[in-house]
Write an enzyme that holds these catalytic residues in place. Structure first.
Site, mmCIF file in Angstrom:
data_model
loop_
_atom_site.group_PDB
_atom_site.id
_atom_site.type_symbol
_atom_site.label_atom_id
_atom_site.label_comp_id
_atom_site.label_asym_id
_atom_site.label_seq_id
_atom_site.Cartn_x
_atom_site.Cartn_y
_atom_site.Cartn_z
ATOM 1 N N ASP A 208 -1.335 -2.539 1.669
ATOM 2 C CA ASP A 208 -2.484 -2.233 2.526
ATOM 3 C C ASP A 208 -2.692 -3.325 3.579
ATOM 4 O O ASP A 208 -2.607 -4.516 3.269
ATOM 5 C CB ASP A 208 -3.727 -2.156 1.622
ATOM 6 C CG ASP A 208 -4.925 -1.546 2.303
ATOM 7 O OD1 ASP A 208 -4.854 -0.372 2.695
ATOM 8 O OD2 ASP A 208 -5.951 -2.248 2.443
ATOM 9 N N GLU A 272 1.855 -1.135 5.406
ATOM 10 C CA GLU A 272 0.892 -0.405 6.228
ATOM 11 C C GLU A 272 0.371 -1.396 7.254
ATOM 12 O O GLU A 272 -0.340 -2.342 6.914
ATOM 13 C CB GLU A 272 -0.282 0.120 5.387
ATOM 14 C CG GLU A 272 -1.160 1.061 6.184
ATOM 15 C CD GLU A 272 -2.649 0.713 6.238
ATOM 16 O OE1 GLU A 272 -3.432 1.562 6.671
ATOM 17 O OE2 GLU A 272 -3.040 -0.411 5.866
HETATM 18 C C1 NOJ Z 1 -6.119 0.936 4.935
HETATM 19 C C2 NOJ Z 1 -6.387 2.030 3.947
HETATM 20 O O1 NOJ Z 1 -5.458 3.067 4.116
HETATM 21 C C3 NOJ Z 1 -7.809 2.463 4.179
HETATM 22 O O2 NOJ Z 1 -8.120 3.643 3.484
HETATM 23 C C4 NOJ Z 1 -8.719 1.337 3.801
HETATM 24 O O3 NOJ Z 1 -10.043 1.689 4.105
HETATM 25 C C5 NOJ Z 1 -8.365 0.061 4.567
HETATM 26 N N1 NOJ Z 1 -6.955 -0.180 4.622
HETATM 27 C C6 NOJ Z 1 -9.015 -1.125 3.913
HETATM 28 O O4 NOJ Z 1 -8.423 -1.360 2.666
#
Ligand code: NOJ
Length: 546
Positions: A208, A272
Site C-alpha cells: 500500500d 501500489e
Molecule cells: C491505498 C488503498 O488502496 C486505499 O484504499 C487506502 O485508503 C489508502 N491506500 C490508505 O491506506
C-alpha cells in the site's frame, strides 16, 4: 512454465473481503465466505487472488488502518480461517497475495498508543512522525501538508494533563498515523511481519502507498506553485512533493526482496504507487526490488485511441527498461468502476465517486466500452488485475444514500466528495436470494442497487453473451495463446480511432471511433460484442483474431 513465471503473466483477481461473500450472516464479508466461493474464481480462470486487508482494525479506512499486522479482525474471521482459505486456494491452483500497509498503522496499534502515552523525544514517539507545532505555542501544524483524504495531514495530541501537545503526521485519516521509516525498530518489525505471512504460505504482498514511506529530510513545506501534485490530483497521489517517491524508499524494498528470496523463488511484491512519470515507477520494479507495480497510468487513460496507444507504449518501454513485466488495471476498490467511468459523458478528471445528484453514467454505453476495454487489456502482454464484480459488469452504486457513506473522504471533504463506497458494494451471487446471495441473511453492509439483480452471477453463468462468459472465454484464450508471456507489435493500421496490435499469433483490435471498421484477415476468436451484419468491427467493440 517455470513456477515463478506467474509473476510476469498472472491475471490477479482483487477480492475486497468486506464485499465478496459473507459466511456468518452479519452483512460484512469474511474469510470463510471467500473460501466458500473460491471455486467461482478458479472457474473464471484467474491465476491469483489479492485480498485487501483483513487484519485487526477499527475499520476507520476499511481495514487500511491496521491495529495488529499478525492477526485477523473478528469481523473477517480468525487466523485458522486464513489458513483454510490459503489451503483451498492452493488446492484450486490459485496463488494468494495479501495486502501490506506499511506507511501507516491504526491509531489503535499498541505502538501508537504507547507513543501517545510517552513523552516527546521518547523511543516510543520515534517510531511515528511526531513534531512540535509552529507558532508561539505550537498551535500551528508543523508544515503545510494536506491529507489525501482532505484536511490537514497533522493532528495535535493532548498531553496527560490536558494541555495541547505535539502533532503527528497522517497522510491519510487522523486514525492512520504515519510510521517513521527512519527508525530501525519499524524496519525490523515489518521484516518480521513479512516473514509471518510468508511462513504461513502467502504467495506475496501488495504494498500500500509504496512510494510514501520515506519523507524528505526536514519535512519541508510542499511548494504548491511547483509541487502541484496535491492540488492538481484529487487524491494527491501523483507523486510530486516531499512526501512521495524519495530515493531512499528503495533501500526498504531491496531489503524486503532479500527476505523474499530466502523463501521459494515464486513469491511476489507488488507496488501500489500513484506515481508519474512511468520512468520513476519503473524504479520500484528493478531486478533487486519488487516484481510488479500497478499501472495507474493505464487506468487513468480515457477512451481515446491515441491516448491508449501512448499509455501502452510508455508502459511497455518503462518496464522493459528494467526488465520487469508490465501490468494493466482498469478498476479497483479506490476508483469508480470502469463500467460507470466509461459511461460518463465527460472527458474531465475521473470523479471520486458519483452521487445521486451528479450526472449519471449511461450503463449500456459504459458496459459496451468496459467490455471492449477489458478485452483490449487482456490481449496485452504482462500481468492484468481484475476487481471483483467487473466480470459481472457491475456498475458503481451511483445513488447511494449519503447517510450510509463510510469512506472518510466523505466527511473529510466537508461532504463534497462522495468517495469510494459506490465501488465497494457487496457482490450479487444469486438473483433470487435475500441480499442477492451475498450471505445467509438479507444483511449487506451497504445496500445493493436494483440493477444488481439482473447482473447476479447465477443469471450470467453459462449464459451466452453474458459479461461473465466474455471474461471466462477471454481468460481461457489468453492462457491458450500465452498472451501474458507474449510481446506487442503495432502494425495493423485502421486509422486514428482504432487500437490494433498483434501479440504472438493473436491480433487485438478495438474500435474507439464512431464508424464501423473492417477487420484484418484471419479467424475471429472472440469479440466483446457482436460484429455488424457484414462483419465489420462496430464502435466500442474489441475483436481478437488469429
Ligand atoms: C491505498 C488503498 O488502496 C486505499 O484504499 C487506502 O485508503 C489508502 N491506500 C490508505 O491506506
Amino acid at each position: 512454465m517455470p513456477s515463478h513465471d506467474w509473476r510476469r503473466t498472472a491475471v490477479v483477481y482483487q477480492v475486497y473481503p468486506r464485499s465478496f461473500a459473507d459466511a456468518d450472516g452479519d452483512g460484512v464479508g469474511d474469510l470463510p465466505g471467500i473460501t466458500g466461493r473460491l471455486g467461482a474464481l478458479a472457474e473464471l480462470g484467474v491465476d491469483a487472488v489479492w485480498l485487501s486487508p483483513f487484519y485487526s482494525s477499527p475499520q476507520a479506512d476499511a481495514g487500511y488502518d491496521v491495529a495488529d499486522y499478525r492477526d485477523v479482525d473478528p469481523i473477517f474471521g480468525t487466523l485458522a480461517d486464513f489458513d483454510a482459505l490459503l489451503n483451498r486456494a492452493h488446492d484450486l491452483g490459485l496463488k494468494v497475495i495479501v495486502d501490506l500497509v506499511p506507511n501507516h498503522s491504526s491509531d489503535e496499534h499498541p505502538w501508537f498508543r504507547a507513543a501517545l502515552a510517552a513523552a516527546p523525544g521518547s523511543p516510543e514517539r520515534e517510531r511515528y512522525m511526531f513534531r512540535d507545532g509552529l507558532g508561539e505555542n505550537g498551535e500551528l501544524p508543523p508544515n503545510n501538508w494536506d491529507s489525501c483524504f482532505r484536511g490537514p495531514a497533522w493532528t495535535r495530541t493532548t498531553n496527560a494533563d490536558g494541555s495541547p501537545g505535539q502533532w503527528y503526521l497522517h497522510l491519510f485519516d487522523t486514525k492512520q498515523p504515519d510510521w517513521n521509516w527512519e527508525n530501525e525498530e519499524v524496519r525490523a518489525e515489518f521484516l518480521s511481519v513479512l516473514a509471518f505471512w510468508l511462513d504461513r504460505g502467502a504467495d506475496g504482498f501488495r504494498v500500500d502507498v509504496a512510494h510514501a514511506l520515506i519523507k524528505a529530510p526536514g519535512l519541508p513545506d510542499i511548494d504548491l506553485r511547483v509541487d502541484d501534485g496535491l492540488e492538481a490530483d484529487t487524491e494527491g497521489l501523483f507523486g510530486s512533493g516531499p512526501m512521495w517517491d524519495q530515493d531512499r524508499v528503495h533501500e526498504i524494498y531491496q531489503s524486503w526482496r532479500e527476505l523474499l528470496d530466502t523463501y521459494s523463488t515464486d513469491r511476489i511484491l507488488v507496488a501500489e504507487a500513484w506515481l508519474q512519470p512511468l520512468s520513476r515507477l519503473a524504479r520500484y520494479v528493478r531486478a533487486d526490488e519488487m516484481h510488479q507495480a500497478f499501472n495507474f497510468d493505464y487506468l487513468e487513460t480515457g477512451w481515446h485511441a491515441p491516448a491508449l496507444r501512448r499509455s501502452i507504449d510508455a508502459s511497455l518501454t518503462a518496464n522493459d527498461s528494467v526488465g520487469a513485466p508490465t501490468t494493466w488495471v482498469l478498476s479497483n476498490h479506490d476508483v469508480v468502476r470502469h463500467v460507470s467511468r466509461l459511461g460518463l459523458n465527460s472527458d474531465g478528471p475521473r470523479p471520486n465517486g458519483i452521487r445521486a445528484q451528479d450526472p449519471q453514467p449511461d450503463y449500456a454505453l459504459g458496459l459496451r466500452r468496459a467490455k471492449a476495454a477489458t478485452l483490449l487489456m487482456l490481449g496485452l502482454p504482462g500481468s492484468a488485475y481484475l476487481y471483483q464484480g467487473e466480470e459481472l459488469g457491475l456498475p458503481d452504486h451511483t445513488s447511494l444514500d449519503d447517510d450510509l457513506r463510510q469512506d472518510p473522504t466523505w466527511w473529510r471533504s466537508g461532504y463534497t466528495e462522495a468517495g469510494r463506497d459506490g465501488c465497494r458494494i457487496p457482490l450479487p451471487w444469486e438473483s433470487d436470494a435475500p441480499g442477492l446471495g451475498f450471505g445467509p441473511s438479507a444483511k449487506t453492509w451497504l445496500p445493493q442497487p436494483d440493477s444488481y439483480v439482473e447482473l447476479a452471477r447465477d443469471r450470467q453463468a453459462g449464459v451466452e453473451g453474458s459479461t461473465l462468459g466474455m471474461y471466462q472465454a477471454a481468460l481461457a484464450l489468453r492462457r491458450a495463446f500465452a498472451l501474458g508471456a507474449g510481446s506487442l507489435e503495432w502494425g495493423v493500421d485502421r486509422g486514428a480511432h482504432v487500437v490494433a496490435f498483434t501479440n504472438g499469433e493473436v491480433t487485438v483490435m478495438t474500435n474507439i471511433g464512431a464508424e464501423p471498421v473492417p477487420l484484418p484477415a484471419g479467424e475471429v476468436l472472440m469479440t466483446s460484442d457482436e460484429l455488424t451484419a457484414d462483419g465489420l468491427l462496430p464502435p466500442d467493440v474489441t475483436a481478437w483474431l488469429v
